[in-house]
Design a protein around this motif. Structure first.
Motif, mmCIF file in Angstrom:
data_model
loop_
_atom_site.group_PDB
_atom_site.id
_atom_site.type_symbol
_atom_site.label_atom_id
_atom_site.label_comp_id
_atom_site.label_asym_id
_atom_site.label_seq_id
_atom_site.Cartn_x
_atom_site.Cartn_y
_atom_site.Cartn_z
ATOM 1 N N LYS A 101 0.814 -1.215 0.000
ATOM 2 C CA LYS A 101 0.000 0.000 0.000
ATOM 3 C C LYS A 101 0.847 1.264 0.000
ATOM 4 O O LYS A 101 0.363 2.343 -0.342
ATOM 5 N N MET A 102 2.128 1.134 0.356
ATOM 6 C CA MET A 102 2.981 2.306 0.500
ATOM 7 C C MET A 102 3.920 2.516 -0.681
ATOM 8 O O MET A 102 4.644 3.509 -0.736
ATOM 9 N N SER A 103 3.923 1.603 -1.622
ATOM 10 C CA SER A 103 4.808 1.716 -2.777
ATOM 11 C C SER A 103 4.126 2.464 -3.908
ATOM 12 O O SER A 103 2.926 2.289 -4.154
ATOM 13 N N ASP A 104 4.878 3.299 -4.604
ATOM 14 C CA ASP A 104 4.334 4.075 -5.725
ATOM 15 C C ASP A 104 4.215 3.250 -7.004
ATOM 16 O O ASP A 104 3.568 3.671 -7.962
ATOM 17 N N ALA A 105 4.865 2.096 -7.021
ATOM 18 C CA ALA A 105 4.908 1.318 -8.265
ATOM 19 C C ALA A 105 5.071 -0.149 -7.942
ATOM 20 O O ALA A 105 5.311 -0.536 -6.797
ATOM 21 N N LYS A 106 4.934 -0.958 -8.965
ATOM 22 C CA LYS A 106 5.282 -2.363 -8.848
ATOM 23 C C LYS A 106 6.194 -2.730 -10.007
ATOM 24 O O LYS A 106 6.186 -2.083 -11.062
ATOM 25 N N LEU A 107 7.000 -3.732 -9.782
ATOM 26 C CA LEU A 107 7.924 -4.194 -10.810
ATOM 27 C C LEU A 107 7.522 -5.588 -11.254
ATOM 28 O O LEU A 107 7.215 -6.446 -10.430
ATOM 29 N N GLU A 108 7.525 -5.797 -12.552
ATOM 30 C CA GLU A 108 7.295 -7.127 -13.110
ATOM 31 C C GLU A 108 8.545 -7.549 -13.859
ATOM 32 O O GLU A 108 9.091 -6.771 -14.643
ATOM 33 N N SER A 109 8.988 -8.769 -13.599
ATOM 34 C CA SER A 109 10.216 -9.256 -14.216
ATOM 35 C C SER A 109 9.994 -10.597 -14.893
ATOM 36 O O SER A 109 9.180 -11.405 -14.442
ATOM 37 N N LYS A 110 10.728 -10.810 -15.973
ATOM 38 C CA LYS A 110 10.818 -12.123 -16.600
ATOM 39 C C LYS A 110 12.292 -12.438 -16.803
ATOM 40 O O LYS A 110 13.116 -11.542 -17.008
ATOM 41 N N TYR A 111 12.595 -13.730 -16.757
ATOM 42 C CA TYR A 111 13.981 -14.173 -16.801
ATOM 43 C C TYR A 111 14.215 -15.033 -18.039
ATOM 44 O O TYR A 111 13.468 -15.979 -18.303
#
Length: 421
Positions: free
Chosen positions: A182-192
């Motif tokens: 709830k406190m983060s401005d963004a989310k990160l999505e990763s693929k490997y």
């Protein structure tokens, strides 16, 4: 308030001395990446009051979130809770609910609770208490007023977690992560993107234009023994449309790397080989010389390996190669155990002996002794055989004995992948 950056402080003299492997830092770093919270510093501090307090103040001056692990136990050298509370200007107060949970923990084990465990129920006044469902030490999350000239209302968040990984990881997932989301401005999505058969520098050169032009998503190369990987990470701001920026990058990589890519995801090479065997309903066995069972041992780490793996033969000595696998005396005497012909006969003999659809063999010189001008350390022959015939592969591996054997194991799994694809 949103969290723009975080730091991880791992507390414990045993970590500084190398007595304990610090797996907590890796776990937390990966969690922060997933949460879209940048982490620019990771620190290990011993069980010393002044040094720990100094580190907390230094980290708080530059990060919005401090995650501390370790030092929440009942003994006198467990000082993290008291030092962090002191820095934040908070008194430690007795928490009855935490004490009851600790008492219940010992009751379930049919043990009397030592008196010093009461210390673990002394927590910073006004803190959010983090329940420990795997041990005795509760965690805590609380604010620390850390004003600057630019931001006189600046607040830093402290998160204190226990040191044992099984306690720390569960507490973070159950108690902390929902708050931080709830406190983060963004989310990160990763693929490997995992590659085999190409070095890190060569791989990076092939996509240097993508790396030079990266903004969002970012491309990060990683290397391990015998293989390399690229992580493609897209940052998605809160409220922003979730447009897929990763797939176009991966499509370009597929064009440039071809069959060197063995996985887009999280599976190791051996799991890819296993899944292909399972899908095609094929059984496999191994005949190992220089790896002496490493292929088989690694393969059976996979749950359900017995569905495709029938057995293996370790034929280190020449006489055993002949007696068990039928390797001819002529090959051993004239061409040697480290030869294409020996690898071929080992594989074919193992398939016949164990009655599998596929057999893979390995023979080579792992070193540091046993080499000659014609057969240097690192020379390895692998063979794979099935109903369609036998293929032999010659590879030249660098590094010490351990690395040669480890990378040879990867080549064995890759042979299966290539044959079944």
């Amino acid at each position: 308030m949103s969290i723009r950056s975080a730091e991880i402080i791992c507390v414990g003299t045993e970590l500084l001395m190398g007595s304990t492997l610090n797996t907590n830092c890796r776990f937390l770093a990966q969690e922060l990446v997933d949460l879209g919270i940048p982490s620019y510093h990771q620190v290990v501090v011993g069980d010393n009051h002044d040094r720990l307090a100094e580190q907390i103040r230094e980290s708080a001056a530059r990060a919005d979130l401090l995650i501390l692990t370790g030092g929440l136990g009942p003994t006198t050298d467990d000082i993290t809770m008291s030092v962090a509370a002191e820095v934040a200007g908070r008194e430690l107060v007795f928490d009855q609910d935490s004490f009851d949970a600790i008492t219940e923990y010992f009751r379930r084990l049919f043990r009397n609770m030592p008196k010093n465990n009461r210390k673990q129920a002394m927590l910073p006044e006004g803190a959010t208490i983090l329940k420990n469902n795997n041990g005795t030490a509760p965690g805590a999350m609380f604010e620390y007023a850390c004003p600057t000239e630019e931001d006189p209302d600046r607040v830093v968040y402290f998160v204190l977690l226990p040191g044992p990984p099984s306690e720390m990881s569960l507490m973070f997932k159950e108690e902390v992560r929902p708050i931080l989301e709830k406190m983060s401005d963004a989310k990160l999505e990763s693929k490997y993107v995992h590659l085999f058969g190409i070095g890190e520098s060569d791989a990076a050169e092939r996509i240097s234009d993508l790396i030079d032009a990266q903004t969002n998503p970012t491309i990060a190369p990683y290397a391990s023994e015998g293989e390399c990987m690229f992580r493609i990470t897209q940052r998605i701001e809160k409220g922003e449309e979730e447009k897929d920026l990763i797939t176009p990058i991966i499509d370009i990589m597929k064009e440039r790397f071809g069959q060197c890519i063995y996985e887009i995801g999280d599976r190791p090479l051996k799991k890819v080989a296993f899944d292909m065997l399972l899908e095609k309903k094929k059984t496999v066995c191994f005949a190992e010389s220089c790896t002496a069972g490493m292929v088989s041992s690694s393969f059976v780490d996979i749950p359900g390996a017995s569905q495709v793996f029938m057995g293996s033969v370790v034929t280190y000595g020449n006489q055993v190669k002949t007696n068990l696998l039928g390797v001819s005396d002529d090959v051993l005497e004239n061409l040697g155990a480290v030869s294409r012909e020996c690898a071929q006969e080992m594989a074919e003999g193992a398939r016949k002996l164990l009655g599998t659809d596929i057999a893979v063999s390995i023979t080579g010189i792992a070193g540091p002794t046993g080499e000659s001008a014609a057969k240097p350390v690192g020379l390895v022959y692998l063979a794979i055989t099935d109903e369609n015939g036998t293929e032999v592969k010659e590879v030249h591996l660098s590094g010490n004995r351990s690395r040669v054997r480890h990378v040879a194991v990867l080549h064995a799994f890759n042979l299966i992948r290539m044959r079944l694809s």
